[in-house]
Scaffold this motif. Structure first.
Motif, PDB file in Angstrom:
ATOM      1  N   TYR A  93      20.495  -2.166  30.976  1.00 53.30           N
ATOM      2  CA  TYR A  93      19.715  -2.884  29.975  1.00 53.30           C
ATOM      3  C   TYR A  93      18.877  -1.902  29.177  1.00 53.30           C
ATOM      4  CZ  TYR A  93      15.981  -2.378  33.438  1.00 53.30           C
ATOM      5  OH  TYR A  93      15.075  -1.858  34.333  1.00 53.30           O
ATOM      6  N   GLU A  94      18.317  -2.372  28.076  1.00 54.79           N
ATOM      7  CA  GLU A  94      17.526  -1.531  27.190  1.00 54.79           C
ATOM      8  C   GLU A  94      16.104  -2.072  27.075  1.00 54.79           C
ATOM      9  OE1 GLU A  94      19.434  -0.362  23.451  1.00 54.79           O
ATOM     10  OE2 GLU A  94      21.264  -1.342  24.181  1.00 54.79           O
ATOM     11  N   PRO A  95      15.160  -1.225  26.703  1.00 55.67           N
ATOM     12  CA  PRO A  95      13.790  -1.712  26.499  1.00 55.67           C
ATOM     13  C   PRO A  95      13.711  -2.608  25.267  1.00 55.67           C
ATOM     14  CG  PRO A  95      13.999   0.563  25.779  1.00 55.67           C
ATOM     15  CD  PRO A  95      15.287   0.216  26.467  1.00 55.67           C
ATOM     16  N   ILE A  96      12.806  -3.567  25.313  1.00 60.66           N
ATOM     17  CA  ILE A  96      12.637  -4.461  24.167  1.00 60.66           C
ATOM     18  C   ILE A  96      11.471  -4.041  23.270  1.00 60.66           C
ATOM     19  CG2 ILE A  96      13.658  -6.448  25.342  1.00 60.66           C
ATOM     20  CD1 ILE A  96      10.855  -7.455  25.960  1.00 60.66           C
ATOM     21  N   PHE A  97      10.683  -3.077  23.764  1.00 56.97           N
ATOM     22  CA  PHE A  97       9.522  -2.612  23.004  1.00 56.97           C
ATOM     23  C   PHE A  97       9.473  -1.086  23.047  1.00 56.97           C
ATOM     24  CE2 PHE A  97       5.070  -1.119  23.228  1.00 56.97           C
ATOM     25  CZ  PHE A  97       4.655  -1.460  21.946  1.00 56.97           C
ATOM     26  N   ALA A  98       9.012  -0.484  21.965  1.00 59.05           N
ATOM     27  CA  ALA A  98       8.874   0.974  21.940  1.00 59.05           C
ATOM     28  C   ALA A  98       7.650   1.386  21.140  1.00 59.05           C
ATOM     29  CB  ALA A  98      10.110   1.626  21.344  1.00 59.05           C
ATOM     30  N   LYS A  99       6.984   2.420  21.627  1.00 59.81           N
ATOM     31  CA  LYS A  99       6.015   3.130  20.811  1.00 59.81           C
ATOM     32  C   LYS A  99       6.770   4.266  20.141  1.00 59.81           C
ATOM     33  CE  LYS A  99       1.966   2.203  23.717  1.00 59.81           C
ATOM     34  NZ  LYS A  99       0.895   2.831  24.563  1.00 59.81           N
ATOM     35  N   ILE A 100       6.678   4.332  18.837  1.00 57.34           N
ATOM     36  CA  ILE A 100       7.362   5.381  18.084  1.00 57.34           C
ATOM     37  C   ILE A 100       6.312   6.192  17.329  1.00 57.34           C
ATOM     38  CG2 ILE A 100       9.079   5.910  16.333  1.00 57.34           C
ATOM     39  CD1 ILE A 100      10.447   3.273  16.947  1.00 57.34           C
ATOM     40  N   GLU A 101       6.251   7.481  17.642  1.00 59.31           N
ATOM     41  CA  GLU A 101       5.273   8.369  17.018  1.00 59.31           C
ATOM     42  C   GLU A 101       5.859   8.905  15.714  1.00 59.31           C
ATOM     43  OE1 GLU A 101       2.535  11.856  18.818  1.00 59.31           O
ATOM     44  OE2 GLU A 101       4.669  12.347  18.717  1.00 59.31           O
ATOM     45  N   ILE A 102       5.439   8.350  14.597  1.00 58.01           N
ATOM     46  CA  ILE A 102       6.010   8.767  13.311  1.00 58.01           C
ATOM     47  C   ILE A 102       5.354  10.043  12.784  1.00 58.01           C
ATOM     48  CG2 ILE A 102       6.752   6.435  12.707  1.00 58.01           C
ATOM     49  CD1 ILE A 102       4.313   6.224  10.877  1.00 58.01           C
ATOM     50  N   THR A 103       4.206  10.408  13.342  1.00 59.16           N
ATOM     51  CA  THR A 103       3.556  11.660  12.985  1.00 59.16           C
ATOM     52  C   THR A 103       2.610  12.075  14.103  1.00 59.16           C
ATOM     53  OG1 THR A 103       2.174  12.808  11.344  1.00 59.16           O
ATOM     54  CG2 THR A 103       1.648  10.494  11.796  1.00 59.16           C
ATOM     55  N   ARG A 104       2.382  13.381  14.211  1.00 67.20           N
ATOM     56  CA  ARG A 104       1.342  13.847  15.116  1.00 67.20           C
ATOM     57  C   ARG A 104       0.169  14.427  14.330  1.00 67.20           C
ATOM     58  NH1 ARG A 104       3.247  16.516  20.581  1.00 67.20           N
ATOM     59  NH2 ARG A 104       4.046  14.387  20.747  1.00 67.20           N
ATOM     60  N   ARG A 105       0.242  14.316  13.032  1.00 67.00           N
ATOM     61  CA  ARG A 105      -0.881  14.738  12.212  1.00 67.00           C
ATOM     62  C   ARG A 105      -1.995  13.689  12.268  1.00 67.00           C
ATOM     63  NH1 ARG A 105      -0.113  15.002   6.729  1.00 67.00           N
ATOM     64  NH2 ARG A 105       1.649  13.563   6.771  1.00 67.00           N
ATOM     65  N   CYS A 106      -3.215  14.138  12.128  1.00 61.86           N
ATOM     66  CA  CYS A 106      -4.339  13.199  12.112  1.00 61.86           C
ATOM     67  C   CYS A 106      -5.427  13.740  11.196  1.00 61.86           C
ATOM     68  CB  CYS A 106      -4.893  12.992  13.523  1.00 61.86           C
ATOM     69  SG  CYS A 106      -6.098  11.632  13.615  1.00 61.86           S
ATOM     70  N   ASN A 107      -6.158  12.831  10.590  1.00 66.92           N
ATOM     71  CA  ASN A 107      -7.235  13.223   9.686  1.00 66.92           C
ATOM     72  C   ASN A 107      -8.575  13.341  10.399  1.00 66.92           C
ATOM     73  OD1 ASN A 107      -7.074  10.358  10.022  1.00 66.92           O
ATOM     74  ND2 ASN A 107      -8.551  10.104   8.368  1.00 66.92           N
ATOM     75  N   LEU A 108      -8.616  13.029  11.705  1.00 67.12           N
ATOM     76  CA  LEU A 108      -9.857  13.120  12.464  1.00 67.12           C
ATOM     77  C   LEU A 108      -9.733  14.158  13.579  1.00 67.12           C
ATOM     78  CD1 LEU A 108     -10.888   9.348  12.858  1.00 67.12           C
ATOM     79  CD2 LEU A 108     -11.369  10.933  10.978  1.00 67.12           C
TER      80      LEU A 108
END
Length: 300
Positions: free
Chosen positions: A14-29
């Motif tokens: 089976y596969e996961p139904i939810f994912a966290k996807i990191e679209i960037t590791r840049r941050c302004n803080l």
């Protein structure tokens, strides 16, 4: 969730139904407690093409643009969210809230996100800006109010990371959120990962009794994909790299021997990072809430 559970108990892949996807590791803080300092620099964003490839080759029902960067800094954020809407994938956003413009906020709300969560660690301007270095409290609160006033069916939340420096402000934060009809979530600093203030001596978790059993279902429902396309069980277990989403299918990764081993160690309490996570607690009361209730008489 029921479908996944039945497949698991029957021994099917089976596969996961939810994912966290990191679209960037840049941050302004440059937040006091952020783990990004320890991760090292990965300057490149996930491209729009790569993001679409991930959505097209998986069967996620929901995704959150969540990782160790600020999602709104990505120039293609809105187009990514519009693509998810087109593909029937619901989205969730966790943000520091500083980069919202009215145009961006309304554009994202039009995609009918499930939730928008603002990371705010204090209801006091001076303390907040000390923790969230580079942020303007007034701007963030203005953006929060604008989102709340235009939310439609989208849930609006505040997430507060608490430790011994700021936990006494939780009652005030609860009142602030209640007045704005906003949900409040709290979590202890994850001292095994977070970088500066998040040392063990600062954790409110240390005064809690030993935990009895695992109450986290994420290893059977979700996954984390970082900005380079590498897959992990979750954001707190970066020493468990499972493979690349560009090289293998999600089903292959999620049913691998390594992922099965992770689940075994997680559920039995033999994975140190899982035990330190605030999701590990007996009953339905997370450790932080039990601590606050004990120290300050707070209820649910």
């Amino acid at each position: 969730m029921l479908k996944q559970t039945l497949k698991r108990y029957m021994g099917f892949s089976y596969e996961p139904i939810f994912a966290k996807i990191e679209i960037t590791r840049r941050c302004n803080l440059d937040c006091e407690m952020c783990y990004r300092h320890a991760l090292g620099s990965i300057p490149n964003d996930m491209t729009l093409k790569q993001f679409k490839q991930i959505i097209d080759k998986t069967n996620f029902k929901r995704i959150a643009t969540h990782g160790y960067g600020e999602p709104l800094i990505h120039p293609d954020f809105l187009e990514m969210m519009q693509y998810c809407q087109k593909k029937g994938v619901k989205t969730m956003l966790v943000t520091n809230g500083t980069l919202f413009t009215e145009e961006l906020a309304l554009g994202y709300l039009k995609t009918n996100p499930v939730s928008i969560t603002f990371s705010i660690d204090s209801p006091h301007k001076e303390q907040y800006e000390k923790i969230r270095r580079g942020a303007s409290f007034d701007r963030v609160m203005k953006n929060l109010k604008f989102i709340a006033d235009n939310r439609g069916n989208t849930k609006v939340r505040v997430h507060m990371t608490v430790w011994k420096e700021n936990y006494k402000t939780v009652p005030e934060m609860k009142r602030l959120c209640k007045n704005m009809d906003i949900e409040l979530g709290i979590a202890d600093i994850t001292y095994s990962y977070d970088f500066k203030k998040s040392r063990e001596k600062n954790s409110v978790r240390n005064e809690m009794p030993k935990n009895e059993y695992r109450k986290c279902y994420l290893p059977w429902l979700s996954t984390y994909i970082d900005v380079e396309g590498d897959v992990y069980p979750c954001t707190d277990n970066l020493n468990w790299k499972l493979g690349s989403i560009y090289e293998k299918s999600m089903k292959e990764i999620y049913n691998s021997e390594k992922m099965r081993k992770f689940r075994e160690l997680s559920v039995t309490g033999k994975n140190e990072n899982c035990v330190k996570c605030s999701a590990w607690a007996p009953g339905d009361c997370p450790i932080v809430k039990r601590y606050l209730k004990k120290k300050m008489g707070l209820g649910r």
